[in-house]
Design an enzyme around this catalytic site. Structure first.
Site, PDB file in Angstrom:
ATOM      1  N   THR A 155     -29.215  29.320 -26.783  1.00 26.63           N
ATOM      2  CA  THR A 155     -29.426  27.892 -26.562  1.00 26.63           C
ATOM      3  C   THR A 155     -29.122  27.526 -25.109  1.00 26.63           C
ATOM      4  OG1 THR A 155     -28.663  27.522 -28.818  1.00 26.63           O
ATOM      5  CG2 THR A 155     -28.839  25.591 -27.433  1.00 26.63           C
ATOM      6  N   ARG A 171     -24.348  34.317 -23.643  1.00 27.51           N
ATOM      7  CA  ARG A 171     -22.922  34.181 -23.955  1.00 27.51           C
ATOM      8  C   ARG A 171     -22.473  35.376 -24.780  1.00 27.51           C
ATOM      9  NH1 ARG A 171     -22.367  27.711 -25.212  1.00 27.51           N
ATOM     10  NH2 ARG A 171     -23.225  27.096 -23.202  1.00 27.51           N
ATOM     11  N   SER A 195     -19.072  27.493 -21.927  1.00 24.79           N
ATOM     12  CA  SER A 195     -18.907  26.113 -22.362  1.00 24.79           C
ATOM     13  C   SER A 195     -17.648  25.903 -23.199  1.00 24.79           C
ATOM     14  CB  SER A 195     -20.159  25.672 -23.117  1.00 24.79           C
ATOM     15  OG  SER A 195     -20.084  24.304 -23.406  1.00 24.79           O
ATOM     16  N   HIS A 196     -17.848  25.449 -24.431  1.00 23.20           N
ATOM     17  CA  HIS A 196     -16.731  25.096 -25.294  1.00 23.20           C
ATOM     18  C   HIS A 196     -16.115  26.310 -25.993  1.00 23.20           C
ATOM     19  CE1 HIS A 196     -20.503  25.270 -27.345  1.00 23.20           C
ATOM     20  NE2 HIS A 196     -19.870  25.517 -28.470  1.00 23.20           N
ATOM     21  N   LYS A 210     -25.736  31.478 -16.832  1.00 23.05           N
ATOM     22  CA  LYS A 210     -26.961  30.697 -17.062  1.00 23.05           C
ATOM     23  C   LYS A 210     -27.606  30.433 -15.708  1.00 23.05           C
ATOM     24  CE  LYS A 210     -26.466  26.193 -17.977  1.00 23.05           C
ATOM     25  NZ  LYS A 210     -26.295  24.904 -18.657  1.00 23.05           N
ATOM     26  N   ASP A 239     -15.211  19.208 -22.217  1.00 25.39           N
ATOM     27  CA  ASP A 239     -15.125  20.583 -22.711  1.00 25.39           C
ATOM     28  C   ASP A 239     -14.893  21.589 -21.589  1.00 25.39           C
ATOM     29  OD1 ASP A 239     -17.603  20.385 -21.513  1.00 25.39           O
ATOM     30  OD2 ASP A 239     -18.497  21.885 -22.832  1.00 25.39           O
ATOM     31  N   ASP A 255     -16.719  23.448 -19.605  1.00 23.04           N
ATOM     32  CA  ASP A 255     -17.437  23.359 -18.330  1.00 23.04           C
ATOM     33  C   ASP A 255     -17.766  21.913 -17.939  1.00 23.04           C
ATOM     34  OD1 ASP A 255     -19.236  23.198 -20.457  1.00 23.04           O
ATOM     35  OD2 ASP A 255     -20.896  24.003 -19.283  1.00 23.04           O
ATOM     36  N   ASP A 301     -19.407  19.424 -19.389  1.00 20.52           N
ATOM     37  CA  ASP A 301     -20.666  18.712 -19.661  1.00 20.52           C
ATOM     38  C   ASP A 301     -20.649  17.939 -20.973  1.00 20.52           C
ATOM     39  OD1 ASP A 301     -20.847  20.893 -21.323  1.00 20.52           O
ATOM     40  OD2 ASP A 301     -22.771  21.623 -20.538  1.00 20.52           O
ATOM     41  N   ARG A 302     -19.632  18.153 -21.807  1.00 23.11           N
ATOM     42  CA  ARG A 302     -19.566  17.405 -23.070  1.00 23.11           C
ATOM     43  C   ARG A 302     -18.556  16.261 -22.956  1.00 23.11           C
ATOM     44  NH1 ARG A 302     -20.103  21.338 -28.236  1.00 23.11           N
ATOM     45  NH2 ARG A 302     -21.781  22.640 -27.433  1.00 23.11           N
ATOM     46  N   THR A 331     -32.902  21.430 -30.192  1.00 24.60           N
ATOM     47  CA  THR A 331     -31.550  21.542 -29.637  1.00 24.60           C
ATOM     48  C   THR A 331     -31.584  22.378 -28.360  1.00 24.60           C
ATOM     49  OG1 THR A 331     -30.511  21.333 -31.779  1.00 24.60           O
ATOM     50  CG2 THR A 331     -29.252  22.500 -30.099  1.00 24.60           C
ATOM     51  N   GLU A 381     -27.205  14.367 -27.376  1.00 21.55           N
ATOM     52  CA  GLU A 381     -27.188  15.301 -28.494  1.00 21.55           C
ATOM     53  C   GLU A 381     -25.950  15.064 -29.341  1.00 21.55           C
ATOM     54  OE1 GLU A 381     -29.032  19.379 -27.720  1.00 21.55           O
ATOM     55  OE2 GLU A 381     -27.592  19.088 -26.117  1.00 21.55           O
ATOM     56  N   GLU A 382     -26.090  15.418 -30.616  1.00 24.48           N
ATOM     57  CA  GLU A 382     -24.965  15.262 -31.533  1.00 24.48           C
ATOM     58  C   GLU A 382     -23.776  16.140 -31.148  1.00 24.48           C
ATOM     59  OE1 GLU A 382     -24.139  18.136 -33.369  1.00 24.48           O
ATOM     60  OE2 GLU A 382     -25.827  19.117 -32.371  1.00 24.48           O
ATOM     61  N   SER A 383     -24.031  17.191 -30.356  1.00 20.01           N
ATOM     62  CA  SER A 383     -22.983  18.148 -29.994  1.00 20.01           C
ATOM     63  C   SER A 383     -22.165  17.632 -28.809  1.00 20.01           C
ATOM     64  CB  SER A 383     -23.597  19.508 -29.697  1.00 20.01           C
ATOM     65  OG  SER A 383     -24.603  19.381 -28.709  1.00 20.01           O
ATOM     66  N   LYS A 393     -26.181  17.753 -19.191  1.00 16.08           N
ATOM     67  CA  LYS A 393     -25.379  16.699 -19.791  1.00 16.08           C
ATOM     68  C   LYS A 393     -24.098  16.578 -18.966  1.00 16.08           C
ATOM     69  CE  LYS A 393     -23.712  19.704 -23.510  1.00 16.08           C
ATOM     70  NZ  LYS A 393     -24.554  20.888 -23.690  1.00 16.08           N
ATOM     71  N   ARG A 401     -25.262  25.455 -39.060  1.00  9.62           N
ATOM     72  CA  ARG A 401     -24.955  24.046 -38.848  1.00  9.62           C
ATOM     73  C   ARG A 401     -25.750  23.224 -39.868  1.00  9.62           C
ATOM     74  NH1 ARG A 401     -21.982  24.580 -34.401  1.00  9.62           N
ATOM     75  NH2 ARG A 401     -22.786  25.460 -32.450  1.00  9.62           N
TER      76      ARG A 401
HETATM   77  C1  G16 Z   1     -25.279  23.943 -25.669  1.00 11.24           C
HETATM   78  C2  G16 Z   1     -26.582  23.300 -25.370  1.00 11.24           C
HETATM   79  C3  G16 Z   1     -26.740  22.048 -26.175  1.00 11.24           C
HETATM   80  C4  G16 Z   1     -26.558  22.351 -27.648  1.00 11.24           C
HETATM   81  C5  G16 Z   1     -25.230  23.031 -27.876  1.00 11.24           C
HETATM   82  C6  G16 Z   1     -25.062  23.521 -29.287  1.00 11.24           C
HETATM   83  O1  G16 Z   1     -24.226  23.144 -25.219  1.00 11.24           O
HETATM   84  O2  G16 Z   1     -26.700  22.973 -24.011  1.00 11.24           O
HETATM   85  O3  G16 Z   1     -27.998  21.533 -25.927  1.00 11.24           O
HETATM   86  O4  G16 Z   1     -26.620  21.176 -28.402  1.00 11.24           O
HETATM   87  O5  G16 Z   1     -25.124  24.155 -27.050  1.00 11.24           O
HETATM   88  O6  G16 Z   1     -26.036  24.484 -29.524  1.00 11.24           O
HETATM   89  P1  G16 Z   1     -26.038  25.339 -30.847  1.00 11.24           P
HETATM   90  O7  G16 Z   1     -26.107  24.335 -31.959  1.00 11.24           O
HETATM   91  O8  G16 Z   1     -27.251  26.204 -30.736  1.00 11.24           O
HETATM   92  O9  G16 Z   1     -24.737  26.093 -30.892  1.00 11.24           O
HETATM   93  P2  G16 Z   1     -23.025  23.765 -24.398  1.00 11.24           P
HETATM   94  O10 G16 Z   1     -22.113  22.605 -24.136  1.00 11.24           O
HETATM   95  O11 G16 Z   1     -22.440  24.817 -25.302  1.00 11.24           O
HETATM   96  O12 G16 Z   1     -23.642  24.351 -23.181  1.00 11.24           O
END
Ligand code: G16
Length: 543
Positions: free
Chosen positions: A18, A22, A113-114, A126, A277, A279, A281-282, A344, A363-365, A376, A496
Site C-alpha cells: 500500500t 515494508r 509508518s505506524h 518508499k 504516527d 512518520d 503523516d497520520r 486505499t 482516509e479512515e486510517s 497525508k 480489515r
Molecule cells: C498507508 C497508506 C494509507 C493506507 C494505510 C493503511 O498509510 O498510505 O493510504 O490507508 O497505509 O493501509 P492498509 O489498510 O493497506 O494497511 P501509512 O500511514 O501506513 O503510510
C-alpha cells in the site's frame, strides 16, 4: 573514492505494498537487500545526472545506516544534489514539502509508518515522485520488476558522511546538503493557517496535549506549537524521537494512544488533544471526552474549510478512500462539489490533486491532507482543527455534535484481525467474493443489500484501472460492510472489516458506536465466518 559495481542476486518479495516496501529490520539488514531496491528505483528513474533527490526518514532504528547507503548509491548514479534532513530526519509530509519546494526529481522516504520500530521491528522504503507524492502503481511495479532481474548495483566506496551538521559536503561529484528538518514545513503551515488567531487562543489559556508517540512529529510539533504558536511548554508529550519509539506502537488511534485518551477523559482534561504516527503523516483528533473519527474529521474540515486562510476561496472537491465513511460525501453534496472514492493508498489521490479536481482528501486510517503537499499530513490536520477552534470559539464536542445535527451521523468502526494465517485470510476473501453475485437484493437482518461487489477504480485522470480493492456490501439505507486485506503489515495477513451505519435523527446520535453497529457486525460475522476461519473470537484492534 571510487564507484563500485557490486554483483548481486534478486530477493523474492520486494513488491511495494500500500505504501512502499515494508519488512522487518532484519530483512533490510541482509547484505544487498536495501541496495537492490534502491538500484531498482534508480534503474526505473533512468538518467539521474544533474537531478536533485531528497532523502529522509522517521528516525527509526536503521534509518541512519540506510541513509548512508542511499547517499553513496545516489552519488554513484550522478545526482547533482541530495538534500537530506538533519540527523536523517524528515517526516513524510516534510519530505513531500521539500521535494515540491526545491524542485527535486523525487524523494526517498525511510519509514514503516505506524509499524513498531527497533532492531526487531519494521523498516520501510518508499519512492516519491516530483509532485511530492508516493509513486503511482506503474512506477512501483516497474521498480518491482527491476528487483526481480537485478544482477548488480552501483555504490561509491566513500566513508560515512556527517548527517548532523547543517551544510554542504561532497560525495564523488554529488553535493550532499544537510537541511533543517522543520524549516520548510513550518513556513508552509504558516502560510495556510491563521497563526495569529491560534496564538491568541493559546494566550487566552486554551490547553492542549499533542502526543508525539516518541516518533518523528515531536520536533515538528514542538517547533510549531510551543515555538511559533506560543503553546506552553509541556503541550507536546512523548516529544523526543526514539529509534524504537519507546517500545510503543506509534499508530495514533484510541487503542495505541490510550494515554492521551485517558487524559482527555479526565475531569481536568485539556481543551484539545491530538496525536501523530511514526512518520508524522497520520493524525488523531480528540476533544474533552470525545475522539473524532478520521472520517468525521475529513467531513468537518471540508464543511469548515473557509476558516483557514489557505482554503478561504473554498474547496474544489473532496476525495476519500473507499472504506472511509461517506460523511464527507454529504458535505460535498451540500457544497455542490464532487466527491471521489478511491482505493486505499494515498498514492491514488495524487492525480486528483495534480489535476485540481479536489482540495481535501482523507482516509479512515487516520490520514487527512490537501493540495498543499502530496502526502497525508498529521500536524497540518491538527493545525486546521486549532484554526477552527480559534475562529469558532467552540469546543471539539460542540463542533462534532453540530456537524452531526446538520448532516446526520455516520457511525463508523474498523475491526482488525492482525497477523492471521495468510491462507486463511485469502480463503475468507475468496469465499466472500464467490457470494457476491447472490447477495444483491438479499435481505440480511434488518437490511436489504443494494450492491455487493469487489471495488474497482478507474483513475479519472490517467484512466488506469485498479481491481480487487476490497469487497463492499452496501445496504439500501447506505449502511456498509467492507472487507479487505491490509497492504502494510509485515506478519501473516491482516483482515480489515469496516462498518458504517448512517443515522439522521439527532436523538439517536449518542449511542455507543459498537452498539449502533451491532446488527452489521453480526451480519459480517455470518457472511465471512471470520471467527472460525481465523480462530479468533474477537478482533485484535477495534478503532
Ligand atoms: C498507508 C497508506 C494509507 C493506507 C494505510 C493503511 O498509510 O498510505 O493510504 O490507508 O497505509 O493501509 P492498509 O489498510 O493497506 O494497511 P501509512 O500511514 O501506513 O503510510
Amino acid at each position: 573514492m571510487t564507484i563500485q559495481t557490486v554483483a548481486t542476486q534478486p530477493f523474492a518479495g520486494q513488491r511495494p505494498g500500500t505504501s512502499g516496501l515494508r519488512k522487518k529490520v532484519t530483512e533490510f539488514q541482509r547484505p544487498g537487500y536495501l541496495e537492490n531496491f534502491v538500484q531498482a528505483i534508480f534503474d526505473t528513474l533512468g538518467d539521474c545526472a544533474g537531478q536533485t533527490l531528497v532523502v529522509g526518514g522517521d528516525g527509526r532504528f536503521h534509518n541512519r545506516a540506510a541513509i548512508q547507503t542511499i547517499l553513496r548509491m545516489a552519488a554513484a548514479h550522478g545526482f547533482a544534489r541530495v538534500l537530506v534532513g538533519q540527523g536523517g530526519i524528515l517526516s513524510t509530509p516534510a519530505l513531500s514539502c521539500v521535494v515540491r519546494k526545491r524542485g527535486a526529481m523525487g524523494g526517498i522516504v525511510l519509514s514503516a509508518s505506524h509499524n513498531p520500530g527497533g532492531p526487531d521491528g519494521d523498516f520501510g522504503i518508499k519512492y516519491n515522485i516530483a509532485n511530492g507524492g508516493p509513486a503511482p502503481e506503474k512506477i512501483t511495479e516497474a521498480i518491482y520488476a527491476h528487483t526481480q532481474t537485478i544482477t548488480a548495483y552501483r555504490i561509491s566506496d566513500a566513508s560515512s558522511l556527517d548527517l548532523d551538521a547543517l551544510g554542504e559536503q561532497r560525495l564523488e561529484h554529488t553535493v550532499i546538503k544537510v537541511i533543517d528538518s522543520v524549516a520548510d514545513y513550518a513556513e508552509l503551515m504558516a502560510g495556510l493557517f491563521d497563526f495569529a488567531a491560534i496564538r491568541a487562543l493559546f494566550a487566552r489559556g486554551f490547553t492542549m496535549r499533542f502526543d508525539g508517540m516518541h516518533a518523528v512529529s515531536g520536533p515538528y510539533a514542538k517547533a510549531i506549537l510551543e515555538g511559533l504558536l506560543g503553546a506552553p511548554a509541556g503541550t507536546v508529550i512523548n516529544g523526543v524521537s526514539l529509534e524504537d519509539f519507546g517500545g510503543g506502537h506509534p499508530d495514533p488511534n484510541p487503542v495505541n494512544a490510550a494515554e492521551l485518551i485517558a487524559l482527555m477523559a479526565a475531569p481536568d482534561a485539556p481543551d484539545f488533544g491530538a496525536a501523530s504516527d511514526g512518520d508524522g503523516d497520520r493524525n488523531m483528533i480528540v476533544g474533552r471526552g470525545i475522539d473524532v473519527t478520521p472520517s468525521d474529521s475529513l467531513a468537518i474540515l471540508a464543511a469548515n474549510a473557509a476558516v483557514a486562510p489557505g482554503y478561504r476561496a473554498g474547496i474544489k472537491g473532496v476525495a476519500r478512500s473507499m472504506p472511509t465513511s461517506t460523511a464527507a460525501d454529504r458535505v460535498a453534496r451540500e457544497l455542490g462539489v464532487p466527491c471521489f472514492e478511491t482505493p486505499t493508498g494515498w498514492k491514488f489521490f495524487g492525480n486528483l490533486l495534480d489535476a485540481g479536481l479536489v482540495t481535501l482528501c482523507g482516509e479512515e486510517s487516520y490520514g487527512t491532507g490537501s493540495t498543499h503537499i502530496r502526502e497525508k499530513d498529521g500536524l497540518w490536520a491538527v493545525l486546521f482543527w486549532l484554526n477552527l477552534l480559534a475562529v469558532s470559539g467552540k469546543s471539539v464536542a460542540q463542533i462534532v455534535q453540530e456537524h452531526w445535527a446538520r448532516f446526520g451521523r455516520n457511525y463508523y468502526s474498523r475491526h482488525d484481525y492482525e497477523a492471521v494465517d495468510g491462507a486463511a485470510a485469502h480463503g475468507l476473501m475468496a469465499q466472500l467474493r464467490e457470494q457476491l453475485a447472490q447477495l444483491a437484493g438479499a435481505t440480511l437482518g434488518q437490511f436489504t443489500v443494494a450492491l455487493a461487489d469487489d471495488f474497482a477504480y478507474t483513475d479519472p485522470v490517467d484512466h488506469s484501472v485498479s481491481t480487487q480493492q476490497g469487497v463492499r456490501i452496501v445496504m439500501s439505507d447506505g449502511s456498509r460492510i467492507v472487507l479487505r486485506l491490509s497492504g502494510t503489515g509485515t506478519e501473516g495477513a491482516t483482515i480489515r472489516l469496516y462498518l458504517e451505519k448512517y443515522e439522521a435523527d439527532p436523538a439517536r446520535h449518542a449511542i455507543p458506536t459498537q452498539q449502533a453497529l451491532a446488527g452489521l457486525i453480526a451480519i459480517a460475522g455470518e457472511l465471512t465466518q471470520i471467527a472460525a476461519r481465523t480462530g479468533r473470537a474477537a478482533p485484535t484492534v477495534i478503532t
